[in-house]
Motif scaffolding. Sequence first.
Motif, mmCIF file in Angstrom:
data_model
loop_
_atom_site.group_PDB
_atom_site.id
_atom_site.type_symbol
_atom_site.label_atom_id
_atom_site.label_comp_id
_atom_site.label_asym_id
_atom_site.label_seq_id
_atom_site.Cartn_x
_atom_site.Cartn_y
_atom_site.Cartn_z
ATOM 1 N N PHE A 153 38.017 39.563 53.477
ATOM 2 C CA PHE A 153 38.394 39.414 52.073
ATOM 3 C C PHE A 153 38.027 40.690 51.344
ATOM 4 N N ARG A 154 39.029 41.367 50.799
ATOM 5 C CA ARG A 154 38.785 42.586 50.037
ATOM 6 C C ARG A 154 38.757 42.227 48.559
ATOM 7 N N LEU A 155 37.589 42.400 47.929
ATOM 8 C CA LEU A 155 37.438 42.075 46.516
ATOM 9 C C LEU A 155 38.413 42.901 45.674
ATOM 10 N N PRO A 156 39.189 42.274 44.797
ATOM 11 C CA PRO A 156 40.110 43.014 43.940
ATOM 12 C C PRO A 156 39.364 43.967 43.009
ATOM 13 N N ASP A 157 39.999 45.073 42.666
ATOM 14 C CA ASP A 157 39.355 46.092 41.836
ATOM 15 C C ASP A 157 38.924 45.561 40.475
ATOM 16 N N ASP A 158 39.737 44.691 39.876
ATOM 17 C CA ASP A 158 39.381 44.183 38.548
ATOM 18 C C ASP A 158 38.166 43.266 38.608
ATOM 19 N N VAL A 159 37.928 42.661 39.745
ATOM 20 C CA VAL A 159 36.734 41.826 39.923
ATOM 21 C C VAL A 159 35.491 42.695 40.084
ATOM 22 N N ARG A 165 31.899 38.183 37.550
ATOM 23 C CA ARG A 165 33.084 37.774 38.313
ATOM 24 C C ARG A 165 32.898 38.025 39.804
ATOM 25 N N THR A 166 32.255 39.137 40.138
ATOM 26 C CA THR A 166 32.006 39.431 41.548
ATOM 27 C C THR A 166 31.135 38.347 42.167
ATOM 28 N N LEU A 167 30.062 37.976 41.476
ATOM 29 C CA LEU A 167 29.204 36.911 41.985
ATOM 30 C C LEU A 167 29.975 35.602 42.116
ATOM 31 N N THR A 168 30.774 35.282 41.116
ATOM 32 C CA THR A 168 31.520 34.024 41.123
ATOM 33 C C THR A 168 32.512 33.967 42.269
ATOM 34 N N VAL A 169 33.212 35.061 42.502
ATOM 35 C CA VAL A 169 34.207 35.094 43.588
ATOM 36 C C VAL A 169 33.525 34.988 44.941
ATOM 37 N N ILE A 170 32.453 35.734 45.146
ATOM 38 C CA ILE A 170 31.740 35.675 46.426
ATOM 39 C C ILE A 170 31.155 34.283 46.646
ATOM 40 N N ALA A 171 30.610 33.694 45.603
ATOM 41 C CA ALA A 171 30.055 32.342 45.722
ATOM 42 C C ALA A 171 31.139 31.343 46.110
ATOM 43 N N THR A 316 24.220 50.602 41.920
ATOM 44 C CA THR A 316 25.030 49.405 42.127
ATOM 45 C C THR A 316 24.913 48.565 40.868
ATOM 46 N N GLY A 317 25.955 47.799 40.593
ATOM 47 C CA GLY A 317 25.924 46.955 39.395
ATOM 48 C C GLY A 317 25.726 45.496 39.711
ATOM 49 N N ALA A 318 25.096 45.193 40.843
ATOM 50 C CA ALA A 318 24.950 43.807 41.286
ATOM 51 C C ALA A 318 23.783 43.093 40.598
ATOM 52 N N ILE A 319 23.719 41.794 40.808
ATOM 53 C CA ILE A 319 22.792 40.916 40.092
ATOM 54 C C ILE A 319 21.320 41.306 40.304
ATOM 55 N N THR A 320 20.893 41.373 41.559
ATOM 56 C CA THR A 320 19.494 41.684 41.847
ATOM 57 C C THR A 320 19.135 43.070 41.337
ATOM 58 N N ALA A 321 20.036 44.033 41.559
ATOM 59 C CA ALA A 321 19.806 45.407 41.096
ATOM 60 C C ALA A 321 19.679 45.464 39.586
ATOM 61 N N ASN A 322 20.521 44.744 38.882
ATOM 62 C CA ASN A 322 20.450 44.751 37.418
ATOM 63 C C ASN A 322 19.128 44.168 36.923
ATOM 64 N N GLY A 323 18.603 43.208 37.648
ATOM 65 C CA GLY A 323 17.287 42.678 37.295
ATOM 66 C C GLY A 323 16.215 43.743 37.413
ATOM 67 N N LEU A 324 16.297 44.574 38.458
ATOM 68 C CA LEU A 324 15.336 45.657 38.639
ATOM 69 C C LEU A 324 15.526 46.749 37.595
ATOM 70 N N LYS A 325 16.770 47.000 37.202
ATOM 71 C CA LYS A 325 17.008 47.958 36.115
ATOM 72 C C LYS A 325 16.329 47.472 34.836
ATOM 73 N N MET A 326 16.456 46.191 34.553
ATOM 74 C CA MET A 326 15.814 45.648 33.351
ATOM 75 C C MET A 326 14.298 45.777 33.429
ATOM 76 N N ASP A 327 13.741 45.589 34.623
ATOM 77 C CA ASP A 327 12.298 45.805 34.811
ATOM 78 C C ASP A 327 11.929 47.238 34.451
ATOM 79 N N ASP A 328 12.723 48.189 34.947
ATOM 80 C CA ASP A 328 12.469 49.611 34.646
ATOM 81 C C ASP A 328 12.546 49.889 33.158
ATOM 82 N N LEU A 329 13.582 49.379 32.525
ATOM 83 C CA LEU A 329 13.782 49.652 31.096
ATOM 84 C C LEU A 329 12.630 49.117 30.249
#
Length: 335
Positions: A153-159, A165-171, A316-329
Amino acid sequence: MARSGFMRTGWLSLITAAMLAVTGCGSTDNQAGTAAATDQSAQQTTTASSEAPPQKETRIVTDGFGEVEIPTNPKRVSALYREDYLVALGVTPIVQYYNPMWGKQDYLKLEVPLFDVTGSVEAMVVADPDLIIGAGEVDAEQYALYSKVAPTFRLPDDVLADTRRTLTVIADLLGLSDKAEQVLADYEARIVDVKAKLNAAIGDEKLVVLRMNVVDKSVNIFGIHNTFVGQILYEDLGLKAPGFAEAMTEGNIVLSKEVIPELDADHIILLPSNGTWEDEGNAKALEEMMADPLWQTVPAFKNGHVYPVERSYWQTGAITANGLKMDDLLRLLAS
């Protein structure tokens, strides 16, 4: 027409007993023998059928290349460079993306075999996936190769441009939509909390993300449309970008020296393109950059608001990574 998935069911030969030849008419012995042989054949057929493994259920979905048939509940999943989303959903991928020139996403702390994306697809065959999930880096040629190994399954570019949306589609592909709802609820609550704290700490001060390329020491600037940081920093957290980054239509570009004095950034997140800031080459390049008179014209450099960070989750703009970015900020801006 949908591309068929791989149904890993073994072939089972059914052995039937030979019918006894009837050599005479009205022979009671021959009739009894024929009946016995028929009963034995039926019993063998029933036994063989009961031993055959049930076929996996499949369904048709539409990906970036069209329709594809995938397992309804895949268990062995590869999601190259999107393993973060599997981890967020409580799923351990069977392999992890690895590129010798870049490395892997160390922050995920996965203990699974590495899949060298510059190497042979045979390593994926060995991994024996039920489903392969690919993203923008999977072109038509690679897609065709992966599809010979397992349903792909190749994730569409708009997703891909949207974390949620990426998390929702993968789930959905994994049959974990309920889990995704809870993950997203927690994610939204965290964003609300962090946004309030950052607003109280820096208000309308401007922040931008830069990446130093370790090969030639050039610097890339990430704009507001960058898939790694655009949504989480500027849309979700409401941070302000310098005018140059705000006007960019590209995700990131090399920042020319002529533009540096015009970069009105109050805060700069700085990451290396490879390795860590403790590496000798990176450390030296950072020291030279901090002392450069041209960079000292930028408010963030002048006021000591340049923050070297770990690169893998900022790229990366993924869920876990974004949580770590928020920790940094929070640590860098609001502590």
